[in-house]
Design an enzyme around this catalytic site. Structure first.
Site, PDB file in Angstrom:
ATOM      1  N   GLY A 152       0.798  -1.210   0.000  1.00  0.00           N
ATOM      2  CA  GLY A 152       0.000   0.000   0.000  1.00  0.00           C
ATOM      3  C   GLY A 152       0.831   1.259   0.000  1.00  0.00           C
ATOM      4  O   GLY A 152       0.352   2.333   0.356  1.00  0.00           O
ATOM      5  N   LYS A 193      -0.221   2.459  -4.250  1.00  0.00           N
ATOM      6  CA  LYS A 193      -0.740   3.802  -4.492  1.00  0.00           C
ATOM      7  C   LYS A 193      -0.455   4.298  -5.921  1.00  0.00           C
ATOM      8  O   LYS A 193      -1.234   5.053  -6.489  1.00  0.00           O
ATOM      9  CB  LYS A 193      -0.126   4.784  -3.489  1.00  0.00           C
ATOM     10  CG  LYS A 193      -0.649   4.637  -2.063  1.00  0.00           C
ATOM     11  CD  LYS A 193      -2.062   5.159  -1.926  1.00  0.00           C
ATOM     12  CE  LYS A 193      -2.482   5.353  -0.479  1.00  0.00           C
ATOM     13  NZ  LYS A 193      -2.533   4.142   0.310  1.00  0.00           N
ATOM     14  N   ASP A 214      -5.718   9.300   2.749  1.00  0.00           N
ATOM     15  CA  ASP A 214      -4.880  10.293   2.049  1.00  0.00           C
ATOM     16  C   ASP A 214      -5.631  11.033   0.948  1.00  0.00           C
ATOM     17  O   ASP A 214      -5.162  11.144  -0.189  1.00  0.00           O
ATOM     18  CB  ASP A 214      -3.622   9.616   1.482  1.00  0.00           C
ATOM     19  CG  ASP A 214      -2.784   8.951   2.556  1.00  0.00           C
ATOM     20  OD1 ASP A 214      -3.075   9.147   3.750  1.00  0.00           O
ATOM     21  OD2 ASP A 214      -1.831   8.242   2.203  1.00  0.00           O
ATOM     22  N   TRP A 232      -3.600  -1.991  10.197  1.00  0.00           N
ATOM     23  CA  TRP A 232      -2.712  -1.768   9.041  1.00  0.00           C
ATOM     24  C   TRP A 232      -1.449  -1.167   9.654  1.00  0.00           C
ATOM     25  O   TRP A 232      -1.408  -0.003  10.006  1.00  0.00           O
ATOM     26  CB  TRP A 232      -3.385  -0.818   8.058  1.00  0.00           C
ATOM     27  CG  TRP A 232      -2.557  -0.417   6.855  1.00  0.00           C
ATOM     28  CD1 TRP A 232      -1.217  -0.328   6.755  1.00  0.00           C
ATOM     29  CD2 TRP A 232      -3.074  -0.030   5.571  1.00  0.00           C
ATOM     30  NE1 TRP A 232      -0.837   0.089   5.506  1.00  0.00           N
ATOM     31  CE2 TRP A 232      -1.969   0.281   4.747  1.00  0.00           C
ATOM     32  CE3 TRP A 232      -4.362   0.093   5.040  1.00  0.00           C
ATOM     33  CZ2 TRP A 232      -2.104   0.707   3.427  1.00  0.00           C
ATOM     34  CZ3 TRP A 232      -4.492   0.521   3.726  1.00  0.00           C
ATOM     35  CH2 TRP A 232      -3.389   0.811   2.933  1.00  0.00           C
ATOM     36  N   ASP A 233      -0.428  -1.980   9.795  1.00  0.00           N
ATOM     37  CA  ASP A 233       0.741  -1.577  10.576  1.00  0.00           C
ATOM     38  C   ASP A 233       1.841  -1.026   9.677  1.00  0.00           C
ATOM     39  O   ASP A 233       2.417  -1.753   8.867  1.00  0.00           O
ATOM     40  CB  ASP A 233       1.256  -2.777  11.374  1.00  0.00           C
ATOM     41  CG  ASP A 233       2.048  -2.358  12.591  1.00  0.00           C
ATOM     42  OD1 ASP A 233       2.611  -1.249  12.567  1.00  0.00           O
ATOM     43  OD2 ASP A 233       2.082  -3.123  13.568  1.00  0.00           O
TER      44      ASP A 233
END
Length: 272
Positions: free
Chosen positions: A23, A54, A131, A234-235
């Site tokens: 991601g 992205k 975002d 989501w780390d």
């Protein structure tokens, strides 16, 4: 009585999902690199991969565009490779840059795109609204009470259109505590998401910050209360797309094992 997270009232035994999120910003991984990742995940006992690069144009910037025949062939092979290594392939799409939530044509385009990916053999999906700008266009302001209401409406519609998949993830725009106004417990946005998002949809959360040094049990209990469900972590602890000249290495720590029963699932974003 159905177990938590069951779809359509059917009892389910769901494994604790742990894996890798692609991601990040920057050059996406190649198909060969992803296939190699699946082999390593299987070896390490990880079971999930979230496809969300992205800078894959058709994931985010040109999310409406369908995949070409060549791209479709590659994705079909990738989804098949994930299955061969017992890795759940979750396809994510990020329409938030320019979607008009109140326009039926936009919802139709989103459904059409995900229907195409479903034809590739994918059964797990995710809608990401991280975002992005929070200001709605005039048409959406007339149609929805808030940005959260707009996101929830289209997410619920897509989830139902796809037949309420067992795995369906939602990433909120306020995806960590520091982004919440004024606080997690008093966030109108998060309360709306928690109350209005269908219960079979899981919600992604990065912890106190975008990159969280520590994630405490108390913080997860707080956000779970607001979201009315355990979050999916989501780390970003090892992600380096905001500083690509460095590779962040070190132990995976300050994630107490007491978190496990407090979470619905977990996924980890590594360094590039």
């Amino acid at each position: 009585m159905s177990t938590p997270g069951s779809a359509k009232g059917r009892p389910q035994t769901r494994r604790f999902i742990s894996g890798v999120v692609e991601g990040f910003y920057g050059r996406p991984w190649t198909m060969d690199q992803r296939t190699e990742l699946f082999k390593r995940e299987q070896k390490w006992g990880l079971n999930t991969y979230l496809y969300a690069p992205k800078d894959d144009y058709k994931h985010r910037m040109y999310w409406r565009d369908l995949y070409s025949a060549e791209e479709a062939e590659q994705l079909i092979a990738l989804i098949s490779a994930a299955k061969q290594h017992d890795v759940e392939f979750i396809y994510a799409i990020s329409p938030g840059l320019d979607i008009t939530f109140s326009n039926p044509k936009e919802a139709a385009a989103l459904k059409r795109k995900l229907d195409q990916v479903k034809e590739f053999g994918c059964r797990s999906f995710s809608l990401l609204f991280d975002d992005i700008e929070t200001e709605m266009c005039p048409a959406d302001k007339q149609a929805f009470a808030s940005f959260a209401h707009a996101q929830v409406a289209i997410t619920n519609a897509v989830y139902q259109h796809l037949g309420e998949p067992e795995t369906f993830l939602f990433c909120p725009t306020d995806y960590c505590a520091v982004m919440c106004t004024p606080t997690v417990s008093q966030s109108y946005y998060l309360h709306t998401v928690g109350e209005q998002l269908l219960p079979g949809i899981d919600i992604l959360w990065t912890g106190p910050k975008v990159v969280s040094n520590k994630i405490s049990v108390e913080s997860i209990e707080e956000v779970s209360s607001v979201l009315k469900r355990p979050p999916v972590i989501w780390d970003n602890i090892h992600a380096n797309d905001y500083d690509p000249q460095r590779i962040f290495l070190g132990p995976y720590k300050d994630r107490p094992t007491e978190l496990i029963p407090k979470l619905k699932r977990s996924a980890h974003q590594p360094q590039l």
